[in-house]
Enzyme design. Sequence first.
Site, PDB file in Angstrom:
ATOM      1  N   GLU A   1      -9.210   9.782  -5.524  1.00  0.00           N
ATOM      2  CA  GLU A   1      -7.841  10.250  -4.793  1.00  0.00           C
ATOM      3  C   GLU A   1      -6.589   9.418  -6.327  1.00  0.00           C
ATOM      4  O   GLU A   1      -6.103   8.592  -5.599  1.00  0.00           O
ATOM      5  CB  GLU A   1      -7.555   9.636  -3.868  1.00  0.00           C
ATOM      6  CG  GLU A   1      -6.359   9.911  -2.698  1.00  0.00           C
ATOM      7  CD  GLU A   1      -6.648   9.365  -1.476  1.00  0.00           C
ATOM      8  OE1 GLU A   1      -5.978   7.988  -1.739  1.00  0.00           O
ATOM      9  OE2 GLU A   1      -5.751   9.955  -0.644  1.00  0.00           O
TER      10      GLU A   1
ATOM     11  N   SER B   1      -5.860   3.238   2.593  1.00  0.00           N
ATOM     12  CA  SER B   1      -6.945   3.932   2.146  1.00  0.00           C
ATOM     13  C   SER B   1      -8.405   3.324   2.173  1.00  0.00           C
ATOM     14  O   SER B   1      -8.384   2.511   2.849  1.00  0.00           O
ATOM     15  CB  SER B   1      -6.083   2.874   0.335  1.00  0.00           C
ATOM     16  OG  SER B   1      -6.562   1.682   1.066  1.00  0.00           O
TER      17      SER B   1
ATOM     18  N   CYS C   1      -2.182  12.751   3.241  1.00  0.00           N
ATOM     19  CA  CYS C   1      -4.176  12.500   3.164  1.00  0.00           C
ATOM     20  C   CYS C   1      -4.388  13.966   3.142  1.00  0.00           C
ATOM     21  O   CYS C   1      -5.813  14.094   2.640  1.00  0.00           O
ATOM     22  CB  CYS C   1      -4.376  11.842   4.196  1.00  0.00           C
ATOM     23  SG  CYS C   1      -3.999  11.807   5.366  1.00  0.00           S
TER      24      CYS C   1
ATOM     25  N   PHE D   1       1.779   3.837   3.946  1.00  0.00           N
ATOM     26  CA  PHE D   1       3.655   4.217   3.901  1.00  0.00           C
ATOM     27  C   PHE D   1       3.855   5.457   3.922  1.00  0.00           C
ATOM     28  O   PHE D   1       5.038   6.188   3.698  1.00  0.00           O
ATOM     29  CB  PHE D   1       4.270   4.046   2.203  1.00  0.00           C
ATOM     30  CG  PHE D   1       3.333   4.630   1.208  1.00  0.00           C
ATOM     31  CD1 PHE D   1       3.728   5.495   0.506  1.00  0.00           C
ATOM     32  CD2 PHE D   1       2.377   4.584  -0.153  1.00  0.00           C
ATOM     33  CE1 PHE D   1       3.622   6.735  -0.127  1.00  0.00           C
ATOM     34  CE2 PHE D   1       1.374   5.664  -0.550  1.00  0.00           C
ATOM     35  CZ  PHE D   1       2.555   6.179  -0.641  1.00  0.00           C
TER      36      PHE D   1
ATOM     37  N   GLU E   1       5.028  -2.140   4.463  1.00  0.00           N
ATOM     38  CA  GLU E   1       5.730  -2.456   3.461  1.00  0.00           C
ATOM     39  C   GLU E   1       7.053  -1.478   2.869  1.00  0.00           C
ATOM     40  O   GLU E   1       7.970  -1.907   2.639  1.00  0.00           O
ATOM     41  CB  GLU E   1       4.908  -3.848   2.373  1.00  0.00           C
ATOM     42  CG  GLU E   1       3.886  -4.644   3.352  1.00  0.00           C
ATOM     43  CD  GLU E   1       2.534  -3.983   2.772  1.00  0.00           C
ATOM     44  OE1 GLU E   1       2.715  -2.849   3.741  1.00  0.00           O
ATOM     45  OE2 GLU E   1       2.674  -5.148   2.164  1.00  0.00           O
ATOM     46  N   ARG E   2       6.186  -1.251   2.794  1.00  0.00           N
ATOM     47  CA  ARG E   2       6.626  -0.363   1.532  1.00  0.00           C
ATOM     48  C   ARG E   2       8.722   0.650   2.584  1.00  0.00           C
ATOM     49  O   ARG E   2       8.938   1.142   1.375  1.00  0.00           O
ATOM     50  CB  ARG E   2       6.236   1.431   0.346  1.00  0.00           C
ATOM     51  CG  ARG E   2       5.069   0.832   0.497  1.00  0.00           C
ATOM     52  CD  ARG E   2       5.150   0.799  -0.975  1.00  0.00           C
ATOM     53  NE  ARG E   2       3.335   0.245  -1.706  1.00  0.00           N
ATOM     54  CZ  ARG E   2       3.802  -0.856  -1.725  1.00  0.00           C
ATOM     55  NH1 ARG E   2       4.413  -1.955  -1.304  1.00  0.00           N
ATOM     56  NH2 ARG E   2       1.977  -1.251  -2.213  1.00  0.00           N
TER      57      ARG E   2
HETATM   58  P1  NAD Z   1      -2.805   1.111   1.954  1.00  0.00           P
HETATM   59  O1  NAD Z   1      -4.339   0.886   2.168  1.00  0.00           O
HETATM   60  O2  NAD Z   1      -2.314   0.653   1.157  1.00  0.00           O
HETATM   61  O3  NAD Z   1      -1.829   0.125   2.779  1.00  0.00           O
HETATM   62  C1  NAD Z   1      -1.726   0.919   4.585  1.00  0.00           C
HETATM   63  C2  NAD Z   1      -2.067  -0.405   5.203  1.00  0.00           C
HETATM   64  O4  NAD Z   1      -2.644  -1.873   4.892  1.00  0.00           O
HETATM   65  C3  NAD Z   1      -0.647  -0.944   4.842  1.00  0.00           C
HETATM   66  O5  NAD Z   1       0.101  -1.697   6.356  1.00  0.00           O
HETATM   67  C4  NAD Z   1      -0.871  -2.239   4.586  1.00  0.00           C
HETATM   68  O6  NAD Z   1       0.225  -3.229   4.411  1.00  0.00           O
HETATM   69  C5  NAD Z   1      -2.525  -2.921   4.400  1.00  0.00           C
HETATM   70  N1  NAD Z   1      -3.182  -3.556   3.728  1.00  0.00           N
HETATM   71  C6  NAD Z   1      -2.531  -3.431   2.024  1.00  0.00           C
HETATM   72  N2  NAD Z   1      -3.316  -4.506   1.043  1.00  0.00           N
HETATM   73  C7  NAD Z   1      -4.516  -4.435   2.453  1.00  0.00           C
HETATM   74  C8  NAD Z   1      -5.045  -5.866   2.196  1.00  0.00           C
HETATM   75  N3  NAD Z   1      -6.469  -6.201   1.175  1.00  0.00           N
HETATM   76  N4  NAD Z   1      -6.207  -6.277   3.099  1.00  0.00           N
HETATM   77  C9  NAD Z   1      -4.725  -5.857   4.669  1.00  0.00           C
HETATM   78  N5  NAD Z   1      -4.050  -5.059   4.630  1.00  0.00           N
HETATM   79  C10 NAD Z   1      -3.760  -4.053   3.696  1.00  0.00           C
HETATM   80  O7  NAD Z   1      -2.144   3.055   1.766  1.00  0.00           O
HETATM   81  P2  NAD Z   1      -1.228   3.496   1.804  1.00  0.00           P
HETATM   82  O8  NAD Z   1      -0.687   2.939   0.129  1.00  0.00           O
HETATM   83  O9  NAD Z   1       0.019   3.356   2.795  1.00  0.00           O
HETATM   84  O10 NAD Z   1      -1.295   4.964   1.867  1.00  0.00           O
HETATM   85  C11 NAD Z   1      -1.902   5.834   1.115  1.00  0.00           C
HETATM   86  C12 NAD Z   1      -3.310   5.592   1.803  1.00  0.00           C
HETATM   87  O11 NAD Z   1      -3.351   6.315   2.841  1.00  0.00           O
HETATM   88  C13 NAD Z   1      -4.149   6.340   0.783  1.00  0.00           C
HETATM   89  O12 NAD Z   1      -5.200   6.612   0.834  1.00  0.00           O
HETATM   90  C14 NAD Z   1      -4.071   8.130   2.073  1.00  0.00           C
HETATM   91  O13 NAD Z   1      -5.311   9.290   1.561  1.00  0.00           O
HETATM   92  C15 NAD Z   1      -4.222   7.470   2.649  1.00  0.00           C
HETATM   93  N6  NAD Z   1      -3.920   8.029   3.704  1.00  0.00           N
HETATM   94  C16 NAD Z   1      -4.697   8.227   4.961  1.00  0.00           C
HETATM   95  C17 NAD Z   1      -4.790   9.206   6.528  1.00  0.00           C
HETATM   96  C18 NAD Z   1      -5.452  10.370   6.827  1.00  0.00           C
HETATM   97  O14 NAD Z   1      -5.440  10.346   8.388  1.00  0.00           O
HETATM   98  N7  NAD Z   1      -7.257   9.954   6.815  1.00  0.00           N
HETATM   99  C19 NAD Z   1      -3.439   9.606   6.814  1.00  0.00           C
HETATM  100  C20 NAD Z   1      -2.552   9.525   5.687  1.00  0.00           C
HETATM  101  C21 NAD Z   1      -2.621   8.288   4.702  1.00  0.00           C
END
Ligand code: NAD
Length: 498
Positions: free
Chosen positions: A383, A226, A281, A149, A176-177
């Site tokens: 985090e 994540s 991130c 998101f 989805e957010r």
């Molecule tokens: P998230 O892991 O909750 O969601 C990321 C994606 O995964 C979304 O599209 C979501 O729909 C999908 N998802 C969620 N739960 C799932 C499941 N159980 N099974 C399959 N798919 C699933 O992350 P978020 O809250 O949207 O984003 C924040 C996180 O992203 C933080 O941890 C941040 O550090 C990380 N991030 C990392 C980078 C990087 O380059 N390393 C960059 C941006 C964000």
Amino acid sequence: MQEIGHFIGGKKVAGTSGRFADVFNPATGEVQARVALATDAELAAAVENAKSAQPQWAAMNPQRRARVFMNFVALLNKHMDELAEMLSREHGKTIEDSKGDIIRGLEVCEFVIGIPHLQKSEFTEGAGPGIDMYSIRQPVGIGAGITPFNFPAMIPMWMFAPAIACGNAFILKPSERDPSVPIRLAELMIEAGLPEGVLNVVNGDKQAVDAILTHPDIGGVSFVGSTPIARYVYGTAASNGKRAQCFGGAKNHMIIMPDADMDQAANALMGAGYGSAGERCMAISVAVPVGEETANKLIEKLTPMVESLRIGPYTDEKADLGPLVTRDAYNRVKGLVDRGVEEGAKLVVDGRDFKLQGYENGNFIGGCLFDDVTPDMDIYKTEIFGPVLSVVRAKNYEEALSLPMKHEYGNGVAIYTRDGDAARDFASRINIGMVGVNVPIPVPLAYHSFGGWKASSFGDLNQHGTDSIKFWTRTKTITSRWPSGIKDGAEFVMPTMK
Ligand code: NAD
């Protein structure tokens, strides 16, 4: 209520699953739209569209593919205000920060305009008698991207721009957010000249992700989110025979050496720790001053700065940061601050009770500053992803260096110093993917590659830069012999260059 569906075969289509997720206005807490959650069949329909469009797209010469991105960059600039508004409305970040989100994506689109050069192959003339050998980079076919998101414009573009420029078709599964901007980007790609079906956006949750990970026609998967989900996506994609690059969470440290310019260091910590409400991130969430004197000076400088942060909705042009994305995120961040207090860290600035008049139901939390945090505390290990900075005091440089070295995550890190020896030693020894020397958020530019180490990344190729061209293409090596008239007998031993 506005209903957000999918973008398949070059147009918006409504969801058919009957399942939806709420899209909130983070500043007011109100539900402002709902987004459809795709079924396996909807994902399969997107893949069918991609499959029929991809061969022709891949066959188009690279200069023509590049021109689509030239047009797209122009359209992004033309629609910058509209896109930034749309992004801030769902994410909550300030308009200027949303523009940064879009521009960092746009820069990768500019980078892939060089695709005719980037995708050029290698050729060896005369590798043997009459033998030429060459390697070409062909698209993987259909690529998929699953995005978080926090950067709803930048990260989708980091994925689809190189994938599509290389001749792939693409399925994007945004968060989805905040799903509106990704759909708008897909519309603009069509306006820029991309053939229908090459870029599809499928909204959804775990079901859509699992459908992507198990679909036999998808060749490569890029994920950002994540760490637990990154690990899951990497394992599942790999066991289904797909290449995968999966980027996870972070806990980025900034070391402040006694000789650092303290004003510069404090300003850097404010922007990198509290900008975008800490939902980056590459946010700095741990400050490590070296020596008691440095630590005392730093806390003295930071305290009034954190207390006077201006927090507001995106419509407030003077706001430094906005609300957290959802009520769940707010409760999680507040819970972690409570936990830090229970664990015995000193909460120097407490933003938990912050309320904004007229926005009482928004997800606003004030900036929080912890001192005397120790590595055994949950607030150090986890985090937080909120406007919370933890100060961990280190006695000397070696102790400071050991903190990020031993941490589970390895996304970004920074050192503030005037000492070139210390900076060089730090950059060389640290086991973290992106290092800043007097730069707090060392996000590499589009023509270098972005990626962390340790639990921040799974897979061996990074985002953008030349790594992205390698990730979205497969190497094929061709050995050819001309003239065919050379006569020799059957060879039964392994041919060598002996
Ligand atoms: P998230 O892991 O909750 O969601 C990321 C994606 O995964 C979304 O599209 C979501 O729909 C999908 N998802 C969620 N739960 C799932 C499941 N159980 N099974 C399959 N798919 C699933 O992350 P978020 O809250 O949207 O984003 C924040 C996180 O992203 C933080 O941890 C941040 O550090 C990380 N991030 C990392 C980078 C990087 O380059 N390393 C960059 C941006 C964000």
